[in-house]
Design a protein around this motif. Sequence first.
Motif, PDB file in Angstrom:
ATOM      1  N   HIS A  46       0.920  -0.759  -0.078  1.00  0.00           N
ATOM      2  CA  HIS A  46      -0.209   0.155  -0.127  1.00  0.00           C
ATOM      3  C   HIS A  46       0.579   1.751  -0.136  1.00  0.00           C
ATOM      4  O   HIS A  46       0.387   2.490   0.194  1.00  0.00           O
ATOM      5  CB  HIS A  46      -0.914  -0.067   0.966  1.00  0.00           C
ATOM      6  CG  HIS A  46      -1.696  -1.246   1.392  1.00  0.00           C
ATOM      7  ND1 HIS A  46      -3.030  -1.362  -0.108  1.00  0.00           N
ATOM      8  CD2 HIS A  46      -1.637  -2.003   1.994  1.00  0.00           C
ATOM      9  CE1 HIS A  46      -3.617  -2.382   0.357  1.00  0.00           C
ATOM     10  NE2 HIS A  46      -2.754  -3.249   1.946  1.00  0.00           N
ATOM     11  N   ASN A  47       2.106   0.881  -0.187  1.00  0.00           N
ATOM     12  CA  ASN A  47       3.381   2.007  -0.268  1.00  0.00           C
ATOM     13  C   ASN A  47       4.175   2.163  -1.449  1.00  0.00           C
ATOM     14  O   ASN A  47       5.274   1.648  -1.640  1.00  0.00           O
ATOM     15  CB  ASN A  47       3.196   2.311   1.096  1.00  0.00           C
ATOM     16  CG  ASN A  47       4.640   3.320   1.303  1.00  0.00           C
ATOM     17  OD1 ASN A  47       5.300   3.883   0.069  1.00  0.00           O
ATOM     18  ND2 ASN A  47       4.427   4.240   2.466  1.00  0.00           N
ATOM     19  N   GLU A  48       4.183   2.756  -2.737  1.00  0.00           N
ATOM     20  CA  GLU A  48       4.420   2.694  -3.395  1.00  0.00           C
ATOM     21  C   GLU A  48       6.351   3.266  -3.234  1.00  0.00           C
ATOM     22  O   GLU A  48       7.131   2.734  -4.027  1.00  0.00           O
ATOM     23  CB  GLU A  48       3.908   3.741  -4.991  1.00  0.00           C
ATOM     24  CG  GLU A  48       4.556   3.713  -5.923  1.00  0.00           C
ATOM     25  CD  GLU A  48       3.818   4.541  -7.195  1.00  0.00           C
ATOM     26  OE1 GLU A  48       4.680   5.587  -7.525  1.00  0.00           O
ATOM     27  OE2 GLU A  48       2.721   4.237  -7.249  1.00  0.00           O
ATOM     28  N   GLU A  49       6.348   4.536  -1.972  1.00  0.00           N
ATOM     29  CA  GLU A  49       7.889   4.221  -2.121  1.00  0.00           C
ATOM     30  C   GLU A  49       8.269   3.812  -1.683  1.00  0.00           C
ATOM     31  O   GLU A  49       9.359   2.912  -1.699  1.00  0.00           O
ATOM     32  CB  GLU A  49       7.512   5.722  -1.757  1.00  0.00           C
ATOM     33  CG  GLU A  49       8.547   5.963  -0.942  1.00  0.00           C
ATOM     34  CD  GLU A  49       8.859   8.029  -0.058  1.00  0.00           C
ATOM     35  OE1 GLU A  49       9.942   7.682   0.496  1.00  0.00           O
ATOM     36  OE2 GLU A  49       7.739   9.043  -0.812  1.00  0.00           O
TER      37      GLU A  49
ATOM     38  N   ALA B 299       7.980   0.195  -2.054  1.00  0.00           N
ATOM     39  CA  ALA B 299       8.044  -0.242  -2.456  1.00  0.00           C
ATOM     40  C   ALA B 299       8.867  -0.590  -3.821  1.00  0.00           C
ATOM     41  O   ALA B 299       9.829  -2.057  -4.491  1.00  0.00           O
ATOM     42  CB  ALA B 299       6.812  -0.408  -4.129  1.00  0.00           C
ATOM     43  N   LYS B 300       9.116   0.562  -4.430  1.00  0.00           N
ATOM     44  CA  LYS B 300      10.295   1.021  -4.373  1.00  0.00           C
ATOM     45  C   LYS B 300      11.364   0.996  -4.024  1.00  0.00           C
ATOM     46  O   LYS B 300      12.888   0.625  -4.635  1.00  0.00           O
ATOM     47  CB  LYS B 300      10.446   2.701  -5.209  1.00  0.00           C
ATOM     48  CG  LYS B 300       9.555   3.168  -6.619  1.00  0.00           C
ATOM     49  CD  LYS B 300       8.773   4.539  -6.771  1.00  0.00           C
ATOM     50  CE  LYS B 300       8.417   4.960  -8.219  1.00  0.00           C
ATOM     51  NZ  LYS B 300       8.179   6.165  -7.926  1.00  0.00           N
TER      52      LYS B 300
END
Length: 83
Positions: free
Chosen positions: A38-41, A43-44
Amino acid sequence: MLLEFYGTECSHCIRMKPLVERLEKEKGVQVEKFEIWHNEENAKRMNEYDTGLCGGVPFFFNTETKAYICGEADYEELERWAN
């Protein structure tokens, strides 16, 4: 630095939580935790460390030794990873 990447609803991640808490308490280490579903940052950030190693969660990475764990592990394996 000890890193854990996990997904909130991930059953494997949920089962690892008490082992990580035990490791922190017994060994006096801190594991930085990053939720990636739920957290794209976050995941990156995981992709910076998981360069074809696992591709899923939970993913544990030791930035000092480059040791990693893909998926669930027992306490002894988690302890070796942290050292």
